[in-house]
Write a protein that holds these residues in place. Sequence first.
Motif, PDB file in Angstrom:
ATOM      1  N   ASP A 176       0.836  -1.209   0.000  1.00 54.18           N
ATOM      2  CA  ASP A 176       0.000   0.000   0.000  1.00 54.18           C
ATOM      3  C   ASP A 176       0.867   1.255   0.000  1.00 54.18           C
ATOM      4  O   ASP A 176       0.569   2.233  -0.698  1.00 54.18           O
ATOM      5  CB  ASP A 176      -0.927   0.002   1.223  1.00 54.18           C
ATOM      6  N   TRP A 177       1.951   1.216   0.804  1.00 60.29           N
ATOM      7  CA  TRP A 177       2.832   2.382   0.864  1.00 60.29           C
ATOM      8  C   TRP A 177       3.503   2.612  -0.484  1.00 60.29           C
ATOM      9  O   TRP A 177       3.590   3.751  -0.961  1.00 60.29           O
ATOM     10  CB  TRP A 177       3.892   2.187   1.958  1.00 60.29           C
ATOM     11  N   MET A 178       3.990   1.546  -1.098  1.00 62.85           N
ATOM     12  CA  MET A 178       4.633   1.684  -2.400  1.00 62.85           C
ATOM     13  C   MET A 178       3.653   2.206  -3.449  1.00 62.85           C
ATOM     14  O   MET A 178       3.994   3.058  -4.272  1.00 62.85           O
ATOM     15  CB  MET A 178       5.225   0.337  -2.850  1.00 62.85           C
ATOM     16  N   ALA A 179       2.431   1.690  -3.429  1.00 62.02           N
ATOM     17  CA  ALA A 179       1.430   2.134  -4.404  1.00 62.02           C
ATOM     18  C   ALA A 179       1.142   3.614  -4.257  1.00 62.02           C
ATOM     19  O   ALA A 179       0.896   4.316  -5.258  1.00 62.02           O
ATOM     20  CB  ALA A 179       0.147   1.324  -4.235  1.00 62.02           C
ATOM     21  N   ALA A 180       1.188   4.115  -3.026  1.00 66.13           N
ATOM     22  CA  ALA A 180       0.874   5.529  -2.788  1.00 66.13           C
ATOM     23  C   ALA A 180       2.077   6.441  -2.979  1.00 66.13           C
ATOM     24  O   ALA A 180       1.913   7.622  -3.308  1.00 66.13           O
ATOM     25  CB  ALA A 180       0.324   5.697  -1.366  1.00 66.13           C
ATOM     26  N   ASN A 181       3.316   5.909  -2.806  1.00 64.32           N
ATOM     27  CA  ASN A 181       4.489   6.777  -2.793  1.00 64.32           C
ATOM     28  C   ASN A 181       5.499   6.496  -3.900  1.00 64.32           C
ATOM     29  O   ASN A 181       6.130   7.429  -4.403  1.00 64.32           O
ATOM     30  CB  ASN A 181       5.192   6.657  -1.432  1.00 64.32           C
ATOM     31  N   ILE A 182       5.693   5.247  -4.266  1.00 61.39           N
ATOM     32  CA  ILE A 182       6.650   4.915  -5.333  1.00 61.39           C
ATOM     33  C   ILE A 182       6.044   3.855  -6.259  1.00 61.39           C
ATOM     34  O   ILE A 182       6.593   2.758  -6.402  1.00 61.39           O
ATOM     35  CB  ILE A 182       8.001   4.431  -4.746  1.00 61.39           C
ATOM     36  N   PRO A 183       4.908   4.150  -6.882  1.00 62.09           N
ATOM     37  CA  PRO A 183       4.229   3.133  -7.694  1.00 62.09           C
ATOM     38  C   PRO A 183       5.088   2.584  -8.832  1.00 62.09           C
ATOM     39  O   PRO A 183       4.935   1.432  -9.220  1.00 62.09           O
ATOM     40  CB  PRO A 183       3.004   3.877  -8.234  1.00 62.09           C
ATOM     41  N   GLU A 184       5.998   3.406  -9.336  1.00 60.91           N
ATOM     42  CA  GLU A 184       6.833   2.951 -10.440  1.00 60.91           C
ATOM     43  C   GLU A 184       7.855   1.905 -10.008  1.00 60.91           C
ATOM     44  O   GLU A 184       8.431   1.198 -10.835  1.00 60.91           O
ATOM     45  CB  GLU A 184       7.561   4.142 -11.075  1.00 60.91           C
ATOM     46  N   LEU A 185       8.079   1.767  -8.697  1.00 62.28           N
ATOM     47  CA  LEU A 185       9.039   0.789  -8.181  1.00 62.28           C
ATOM     48  C   LEU A 185       8.349  -0.385  -7.490  1.00 62.28           C
ATOM     49  O   LEU A 185       9.035  -1.289  -6.984  1.00 62.28           O
ATOM     50  CB  LEU A 185      10.000   1.451  -7.189  1.00 62.28           C
ATOM     51  N   GLN A 186       7.036  -0.398  -7.478  1.00 66.00           N
ATOM     52  CA  GLN A 186       6.318  -1.417  -6.712  1.00 66.00           C
ATOM     53  C   GLN A 186       6.636  -2.813  -7.233  1.00 66.00           C
ATOM     54  O   GLN A 186       6.618  -3.076  -8.431  1.00 66.00           O
ATOM     55  CB  GLN A 186       4.811  -1.178  -6.772  1.00 66.00           C
ATOM     56  N   THR A 187       6.937  -3.708  -6.289  1.00 60.69           N
ATOM     57  CA  THR A 187       7.275  -5.090  -6.630  1.00 60.69           C
ATOM     58  C   THR A 187       6.849  -6.004  -5.501  1.00 60.69           C
ATOM     59  O   THR A 187       6.667  -5.548  -4.352  1.00 60.69           O
ATOM     60  CB  THR A 187       8.793  -5.231  -6.876  1.00 60.69           C
ATOM     61  N   THR A 188       6.676  -7.276  -5.792  1.00 55.12           N
ATOM     62  CA  THR A 188       6.224  -8.245  -4.795  1.00 55.12           C
ATOM     63  C   THR A 188       7.340  -8.595  -3.821  1.00 55.12           C
ATOM     64  O   THR A 188       8.468  -8.871  -4.233  1.00 55.12           O
ATOM     65  CB  THR A 188       5.746  -9.535  -5.491  1.00 55.12           C
ATOM     66  N   GLY A 189       7.027  -8.566  -2.536  1.00 54.36           N
ATOM     67  CA  GLY A 189       7.984  -9.008  -1.535  1.00 54.36           C
ATOM     68  C   GLY A 189       8.105 -10.525  -1.544  1.00 54.36           C
ATOM     69  O   GLY A 189       7.162 -11.239  -1.918  1.00 54.36           O
ATOM     70  N   SER A 190       9.253 -11.021  -1.148  1.00 51.78           N
ATOM     71  CA  SER A 190       9.456 -12.470  -1.175  1.00 51.78           C
ATOM     72  C   SER A 190      10.394 -12.903  -0.067  1.00 51.78           C
ATOM     73  O   SER A 190      11.197 -12.117   0.433  1.00 51.78           O
ATOM     74  CB  SER A 190      10.028 -12.914  -2.524  1.00 51.78           C
ATOM     75  N   SER A 191      10.272 -14.162   0.295  1.00 58.65           N
ATOM     76  CA  SER A 191      11.184 -14.840   1.222  1.00 58.65           C
ATOM     77  C   SER A 191      10.596 -16.210   1.500  1.00 58.65           C
ATOM     78  O   SER A 191       9.423 -16.478   1.194  1.00 58.65           O
ATOM     79  CB  SER A 191      11.339 -14.072   2.543  1.00 58.65           C
ATOM     80  N   VAL A 192      11.393 -17.071   2.080  1.00 58.96           N
ATOM     81  CA  VAL A 192      10.903 -18.403   2.444  1.00 58.96           C
ATOM     82  C   VAL A 192       9.749 -18.274   3.438  1.00 58.96           C
ATOM     83  O   VAL A 192       8.708 -18.926   3.305  1.00 58.96           O
ATOM     84  CB  VAL A 192      12.039 -19.246   3.045  1.00 58.96           C
ATOM     85  N   SER A 193       9.907 -17.407   4.437  1.00 66.45           N
ATOM     86  CA  SER A 193       8.866 -17.234   5.450  1.00 66.45           C
ATOM     87  C   SER A 193       7.580 -16.702   4.841  1.00 66.45           C
ATOM     88  O   SER A 193       6.476 -17.155   5.183  1.00 66.45           O
ATOM     89  CB  SER A 193       9.352 -16.273   6.539  1.00 66.45           C
TER      90      SER A 193
END
Length: 771
Positions: free
Chosen positions: A572-589
């Motif tokens: 949500d923060w990325m969509a509101a502030n840096i939409p051009e850099l928005q990407t899916t978070g990832s990790s094993v957990s």
Amino acid sequence: MNDRIALFLIRFRWITAIFSVLLAGLLLHGAQNLYFDSNYEIFFEDDNPQLVAHKYIEGTFTKVDNVAFVLAPKDGNVFTRKTLDSIEWLTAEGWTFPYSIRVDSLANYQHTEAEEDDLTVANLYEDALSLTDADLQRIREIALSEPTLVNSAISPRGDVTLVNIRAQVPDGESGKATYDVMARAHEIRDALQKRQPDLEVHLVGVLPINYWFDVLAITDASTLVPAMFLAVLAFLWLLLRSIPAVVGIVIVIVLSILSTMGFTGWINFALNQVNISAPIIILTLSVADGVHLLSLYLRNVADGQEKLEAMRESMKINLQPLFLTSFTTAIGFASANFSDSPPFAELGTISAFGVMAAFWFSIGLLPAIVLALPTRRSVRAPLGGEAMARLGGWVVRHTNLLFWGSLALVTIIVAFIPRNELTDNTKTYFDESLEFRQAADFLEDRLTGFDVINYALDCGAPNCVNEPAFLQKVEKFVGWYRAQPEVPYVRTYTDVIKRLNRNLHGDDPDWYRLPDSRPLASQYLLLYEMSLPFGLDLANFLNADKSALWISASVRGQRAKELIALEERAQDWMAANIPELQTTGSSVSLMFAHIGQRNIYSMMTGSVVALVLISLTLMIALRSLKYGLISVIPNAFPAAMAFGIWGMFVAEVNLAVAVVFSISLGIVVDDTVHFLSKYMRAIRNGTSARGAVEYSFRTVGSPLLTTSIVLATGFFILATSAFNVNALMGLMVGMTIVIALLFDLFFLPALLLKIDAWTDAARLKKLSKQA
């Protein structure tokens, strides 16, 4: 038709027995293809979005496969000559690990300082035993003031540190590579503790997770199966009291398991920490068919019938319910293929095959074995028969109490289902008694978060990571993450470039900020990279062409839904502030957190499909819409009550909960089918509803008790697994089986009596006229 098939199976029992043995041998031949694969990635489909993002980071930057040594000196101070020397020694040894590509620690932390117009890059310290007290104090001050170290390589109090070894594990060799790395890790750990006895050492990381997955799979297979086998032998002897019956059922069990494992090899399923529980499930389920068939056989022999005639009678009465129970159980297990997690789908497929294999061996091989073995003249009827007959009379006399009391109890218990919360967390898959779980808890309590969330932020062109506007956006995102209370540490390239900017401005603290121009940032980066030693480049921050950077946020003490909620807030923060850099978070957990929720939704569909198919099967087989619909209640309610009881006392569930309903549905339907089939047989022979209930208790009560005890015991033994996913599944299914038994003995008869009471008189009158 049913009687003809039954008589055929008894008449040509040696032909079917020989065929059964040959079939088992053919299937067993596939066991040579079996192998273990306990890599965490097996839990996810190839198109899983979190796995895709995770693999992108591994392919773009560097592999996250690692083993980390968490070190805690008992004197509470890392910054002593002895401990720093141990860190230095461990760092050097880390490069000797199989597949090692990088080692990070306090000893080789690349500290930067300015000397006039030059940038000095060097290890934080060397030759620890020769350090002066002033050196130790200086090293401590540097380490505890460096954002890239605190809450990562060193605790804020300076009492715990971490040495991280990254490995480049070859594709397709994860099993062997993991064992090789962990064998070396254990060797070095023992040597380190011998070198410094007052140093507490723990091993964490992705490779230890894979290693312990494998260890637990093998441990469960080698301990739980023998334990269940012994329990089954004890119960069978206690309840059947016949050596030929016990021997016959044991042979059926062995052939069922061997055939199923051979089938697993033929279809090229790798064994893993989930589907390895299939032998336990098959062992318990293969008992049920034999018990039902032989209970009536032994009762008939005890009543004076010849062995052959007693077996014919038992086969005629039991063949249809045995097929129905096996088929519906297979449907329940097969519905696990709706799971989004492949190991659970594989468990469903393997178990479904095993159930049908056990059915065939029970009708095609078991009669020949039992009839061939010598039987004593004074055969005793199976234990519990008279007691169950008395219980049937009591149930008939207390119909209203049982019916309304059961409904009230169900209503109260089911109301607690919403209290259950998904608490998937990678470390909680492991029991607290395990070394790895203790290490993970120690890491979170004393140093940093066990879980991480990774992001690859792409600026779209080579060398664009030094663009000030891009760096400012990254810095804002990092700042947002650092403001979250559950995040103790964020690893980011912006800390490196800010430190270089400060260094090259005379180490003035006011210049600890991002450079103002791209050329300046590029010069800093080039100067720094040229000074770095081999193996310590910036691949853990930047990709090869400098078009993307890697951010990693450590997260402490969060359950599945909380970890997902944190990442959703980040989105949500990325969509509101840096939409051009928005990407899916990832990790094993994060992958495990998401798969738990996704699995629940997919298995809700699977459970509904299984319930509908099982109900339709019963309607067709029993030739009754009414009794087919009635069967839904005692089939669906036990699992719901188990979840309600769990919500009352525990309220935390994990990945396994999604398949519990489907698996238990296929199992608990067995009792319902056997009870209904006997009840309907009596009804169609002109018996009243009350008489039909008593007949059902008399003929099937003891086998129901026997099979339920064995089945529940099997799953309760699975509940002792140190792999908590299997443990929860075993405990929940075991609870459901016990509840289902009580439901079929108390509520189902009361329900049948309530429904059939108003038609009973008219039906009996009609039958008397026809007679």
